[in-house]
Design an enzyme around this catalytic site. Structure first.
Site, mmCIF file in Angstrom:
data_model
loop_
_atom_site.group_PDB
_atom_site.id
_atom_site.type_symbol
_atom_site.label_atom_id
_atom_site.label_comp_id
_atom_site.label_asym_id
_atom_site.label_seq_id
_atom_site.Cartn_x
_atom_site.Cartn_y
_atom_site.Cartn_z
ATOM 1 N N VAL A 34 -11.049 10.445 -44.422
ATOM 2 C CA VAL A 34 -10.705 11.772 -44.934
ATOM 3 C C VAL A 34 -11.649 12.854 -44.441
ATOM 4 O O VAL A 34 -11.420 14.025 -44.661
ATOM 5 C CB VAL A 34 -10.679 11.779 -46.481
ATOM 6 C CG1 VAL A 34 -9.592 10.854 -46.986
ATOM 7 C CG2 VAL A 34 -12.033 11.377 -47.054
ATOM 8 N N GLY A 35 -12.760 12.450 -43.776
ATOM 9 C CA GLY A 35 -13.708 13.437 -43.287
ATOM 10 C C GLY A 35 -14.565 13.998 -44.406
ATOM 11 O O GLY A 35 -14.525 13.540 -45.549
ATOM 12 N N ARG A 36 -15.356 15.010 -44.069
ATOM 13 C CA ARG A 36 -16.249 15.624 -45.050
ATOM 14 C C ARG A 36 -16.204 17.134 -44.899
ATOM 15 O O ARG A 36 -15.974 17.652 -43.817
ATOM 16 C CB ARG A 36 -17.690 15.145 -44.840
ATOM 17 C CG ARG A 36 -17.909 13.697 -45.189
ATOM 18 C CD ARG A 36 -19.350 13.300 -44.934
ATOM 19 N NE ARG A 36 -19.653 13.329 -43.518
ATOM 20 C CZ ARG A 36 -20.871 13.169 -43.023
ATOM 21 N NH1 ARG A 36 -21.893 13.015 -43.838
ATOM 22 N NH2 ARG A 36 -21.078 13.181 -41.727
ATOM 23 N N ASP A 75 -26.223 18.818 -45.518
ATOM 24 C CA ASP A 75 -24.910 18.872 -44.885
ATOM 25 C C ASP A 75 -24.296 20.263 -44.869
ATOM 26 O O ASP A 75 -23.545 20.599 -43.949
ATOM 27 C CB ASP A 75 -23.952 17.903 -45.576
ATOM 28 C CG ASP A 75 -24.330 16.443 -45.365
ATOM 29 O OD1 ASP A 75 -25.289 16.197 -44.611
ATOM 30 O OD2 ASP A 75 -23.674 15.567 -45.946
ATOM 31 N N ALA A 83 -28.232 12.075 -43.693
ATOM 32 C CA ALA A 83 -29.190 12.100 -44.796
ATOM 33 C C ALA A 83 -30.609 12.339 -44.307
ATOM 34 O O ALA A 83 -31.375 13.093 -44.915
ATOM 35 C CB ALA A 83 -29.117 10.788 -45.580
ATOM 36 N N HIS A 208 -41.380 -10.104 -27.197
ATOM 37 C CA HIS A 208 -40.348 -11.110 -26.943
ATOM 38 C C HIS A 208 -40.444 -12.203 -28.008
ATOM 39 O O HIS A 208 -41.537 -12.652 -28.338
ATOM 40 C CB HIS A 208 -40.546 -11.746 -25.561
ATOM 41 C CG HIS A 208 -39.606 -12.872 -25.287
ATOM 42 N ND1 HIS A 208 -38.282 -12.655 -24.935
ATOM 43 C CD2 HIS A 208 -39.790 -14.212 -25.323
ATOM 44 C CE1 HIS A 208 -37.692 -13.833 -24.756
ATOM 45 N NE2 HIS A 208 -38.588 -14.792 -24.982
#
Length: 229
Positions: A34-36, A75, A83, A208
């Site tokens: 739905v996105g922000r 945001d 964040a 390693h």
């Protein structure tokens, strides 16, 4: 973008595109996102004399708004909506309010998609340098990294990619895909923030067996002498 998903069954997804045309796509699964949106409505911001930049609050490099002693972080100040960006901005504002001279001016902010496999991107991506002949790109697969094979993370196409300036070898961007690659994101951001060149990464002895060896090998490959591929 702008399309609407309809019925889904028997491996077929019915879609209506943005122009209203019906489509049927072969699909195994459907992901609905739905996105922000920035939360700038309903809590009084509209009554303040704060300048906006599209849907976001406009700020300067001190996180200051156009209204004296009003600061904005996170945001609602725009992309990237992350964040750790908001937290860093909050630290800057706290320092400024305490009387210190601080600026929010990062070289890069690494982003991670915590999917399976994970995806990391810091700095410029492939699309940012598309068509340019003044950059070097090199990819090193996790299939050639012992640690990845030991934790069964070497057989799903994972890799580390480096993008650097062809002339001075300055790192411009780093991407990685694979299991646990989010743990490499801080190293990527640190190298970009410090203005490292390929030789800096290539000349650093990497432990390693670790996944970070893929970053080392990708840099070596960009210089023309990867060891394990």
């Amino acid at each position: 973008l702008g399309a609407r998903a309809g019925g889904f069954g028997d491996g077929k997804l019915n879609v209506t595109d943005k122009d209203g045309n019906p489509l049927q796509l072969a699909a195994d699964k459907v992901l609905v996102t739905v996105g922000r949106r920035a939360r700038t409505k309903g809590w009084g911001l509209e009554n303040m004399g704060v300048a906006m930049e599209g849907p976001f609050v406009k700020i300067d490099d001190r996180c200051a708004t156009s209204m004296k002693n009003v600061w904005a972080i996170g945001d609602l100040t725009g992309e990237p909506m992350l964040a750790h960006k908001g937290s860093a901005q909050g630290e800057v504002v706290a320092e400024i309010i305490a009387g210190h001279n601080k600026r929010f001016d990062p070289t890069t902010i690494a982003a991670v998609c915590f999917t399976e496999p994970e995806i990391v991107s810091a700095g410029m991506g492939v699309s940012d340098v598309e068509g340019r002949d003044d950059v070097i790109q090199a990819v090193f697969p996790f299939a050639a990294i012992g640690r990845a094979l030991a934790i069964e993370a070497g057989d799903d196409g994972g890799f580390v990619r480096v993008i650097a300036d062809k002339n001075d070898h300055r790192l411009l961007g780093i991407q990685a895909v694979g299991q646990h690659v989010s743990e490499l994101s801080n190293s990527f951001a640190q190298m970009l923030e410090m203005g490292a060149v390929l030789e800096d990464v290539a000349g650093t002895i990497h432990v390693h067996p670790t996944l970070g060896e893929a970053f080392h090998e990708a840099s070596l490959r960009a210089l023309g002498h990867a060891i394990h591929i």
